[in-house]
Every structure is written in structure tokens, then in C-alpha cells.
Design a protein around this motif. Structure first.
Motif, short mmCIF file in Angstrom:
data_model
loop_
_atom_site.label_atom_id
_atom_site.label_comp_id
_atom_site.label_asym_id
_atom_site.label_seq_id
_atom_site.Cartn_x
_atom_site.Cartn_y
_atom_site.Cartn_z
N SER A 49 0.80 -1.23 0.00
CA SER A 49 0.00 0.00 0.00
C SER A 49 0.83 1.27 0.00
O SER A 49 0.29 2.36 -0.19
N GLY A 52 0.00 5.28 0.95
CA GLY A 52 -1.39 5.38 1.38
C GLY A 52 -2.37 6.03 0.43
O GLY A 52 -3.53 6.23 0.80
N LEU A 55 -5.12 3.51 -0.19
CA LEU A 55 -5.88 3.30 1.04
C LEU A 55 -6.89 4.42 1.25
O LEU A 55 -8.03 4.18 1.67
N ARG A 56 -6.48 5.64 0.98
CA ARG A 56 -7.40 6.77 1.13
C ARG A 56 -8.55 6.66 0.14
O ARG A 56 -9.72 6.86 0.50
N ALA A 59 -10.89 3.93 1.37
CA ALA A 59 -11.68 4.37 2.52
C ALA A 59 -12.82 5.28 2.09
O ALA A 59 -13.93 5.21 2.61
N ARG A 66 -14.35 -2.08 5.40
CA ARG A 66 -13.09 -2.23 6.13
C ARG A 66 -11.94 -2.20 5.13
O ARG A 66 -11.99 -2.89 4.11
N VAL A 67 -10.91 -1.41 5.41
CA VAL A 67 -9.75 -1.26 4.54
C VAL A 67 -8.51 -1.72 5.30
O VAL A 67 -8.26 -1.28 6.43
N GLY A 69 -4.29 -2.29 4.76
CA GLY A 69 -3.09 -2.11 3.96
C GLY A 69 -2.01 -3.05 4.44
O GLY A 69 -1.70 -3.08 5.63
N LEU A 84 -3.41 9.35 6.18
CA LEU A 84 -4.73 8.85 6.59
C LEU A 84 -5.16 9.34 7.97
O LEU A 84 -6.14 8.83 8.52
N ARG A 90 -10.51 4.00 10.33
CA ARG A 90 -11.17 3.21 9.29
C ARG A 90 -10.20 2.39 8.45
O ARG A 90 -10.63 1.66 7.55
N VAL A 91 -8.90 2.53 8.71
CA VAL A 91 -7.89 1.82 7.92
C VAL A 91 -6.92 1.12 8.87
O VAL A 91 -6.43 1.73 9.81
#
Length: 196
Positions: A49, A52, A55-56, A59, A66-67, A69, A84, A90-91
Motif C-alpha cells: 500500500s 497510502g 488506502l485513502r 476508505a 473495512r480497509v 493495507g 490517513l 477506518r484503515v
């Protein structure tokens, strides 16, 4: 060697490499996330990841999901944490690789990766472990630029799909498609499929 920093960033140079990756891979990352066709409540894992960016985006696409990395570089996990911070709850970030991640089998709706599948060693075992995580019918998307660094310091080139597709089929993915398009970092390959 600078190419080693793209494989596993560390130190000051690694932080600079992370910023470069965030900028150069942004367009491909958006394509990969869009290919997952998320509806908002899924569990998704991004492998490698990095800083990020993906990932952002995940999300944002998963307000009730659910996230996770998976990233072996502490420098990249630190950059992702900073990126993040507004959505930190949330990650989840895990210090692991595609081969070593130990999430439960069949617990994930989708997986993705950008510019790192060529570094998964050994590739067959890593792919098998990633596919193991997917629920039946779970989505798979990965992106690779022609300039993505291989473990030997070379780049993947424009025929990487010919090398990778048989490995993906052997790992149990079906409905595979491979599409090259011009992007922010040369020609960019998007591969999509699903767990059988």
C-alpha cells in the motif's frame, strides 16, 4: 542502489521515493480502485500500500467497509499513517507481505495492488496466499507500470502481462482481463479477475 528503494523504501531516500510513488502512480491507483466496483460495505486489502494513496481512495469508497493495507516498509507505513490521519480509525495497516499475511481464508471481498506484484517472492506462493483470502467471486485488481522495478533492478517492460497471466490463472483466478493504457508513469497495465 535507487531501484532497491522502490522495492522496499527506507531512510531519508525512502521517504523521497514514497512521495514520488504517490505522485507518479496516482492515475493507475485510481484505475485499480475503480476496477474493484465497490458498493460501500466490503472488506478490501491493498498489498504494498506504500504511502497510502490507494488506502485513502478505498476508505472514501467504503464508508461502511473495512480497509486493510499490507506494507512491509516502516517508512511507507509512516507516510500512509500521516496521509490517513483524518480517517485513521477506518484503515488498518499490517507489517507483512503477500506471502506472509495471515488474515483468515475467505475473509476478504476484494484485493488490489499497484506496482509491486513483480516483487512478490516467491510469486506462486504469494499469489496463492492472496487468492486464499478472497471469498468465492471476490474481486482482484492490480496495476503495474512498464517502469515498475523488478528485484534485479530492471523494469517489467510492456509484455509483463504475458508473464503474469498464467501465474494468476494457476493461483485460481478466473475471468482475467489485461489492459494496457498510457498513464502518469508510461504505459500502465490493469489486470482484473475474480476468485473461482
Amino acid at each position: 542502489m535507487i531501484s532497491a528503494q522502490f522495492a522496499r523504501p527506507r531512510g531519508l531516500l525512502g521517504r523521497l521515493v514514497g512521495r514520488t510513488m504517490a505522485r507518479k502512480n496516482a492515475q493507475l491507483t485510481r484505475r485499480v480502485v475503480a476496477a474493484l466496483q465497490l458498493t460501500g460495505g466490503e472488506t478490501v486489502v491493498e498489498f504494498g500500500s506504500g504511502p497510502g494513496v490507494g488506502l485513502r481512495l478505498l476508505a472514501e469508497a467504503l464508508p461502511a467497509g473495512r480497509v486493510i493495507g499490507v506494507e512491509p516498509s516502516s517508512v511507507m507505513r509512516a507516510q500512509a499513517t500521516a496521509r490517513l490521519r483524518r480517517i485513521a480509525g477506518r484503515v488498518e495497516l499490517i507489517d507483512a507481505t503477500a506471502e506472509t499475511v495471515t488474515l483468515p481464508a475467505g475473509s476478504v471481498d476484494a484485493v488490489c495492488a499497484v506496482n509491486n506484484v513483480q516483487l512478490w517472492q516467491p510469486l506462486p506462493a504469494s499469489l496463492a496466499n492472496v487468492v486464499r483470502l478472497l471469498r468465492p467471486g471476490g474481486r482482484f485488481a492490480l496495476g503495474v507500470t512498464e517502469h515498475a522495478v523488478r528485484p534485479d533492478g530492471g523494469s517489467v517492460g510492456r509484455a509483463f502481462d504475458d508473464e503474469l497471466m498464467p501465474c494468476l490463472r494457476e493461483a485460481g483466478l478466473t475471468g482475467l482481463t489485461a489492459t494496457w493504457e498510457p498513464g502518469g508513469n508510461g504505459r500502465e497495465l490493469l489486470i482484473e479477475g475474480q476468485a473461482g
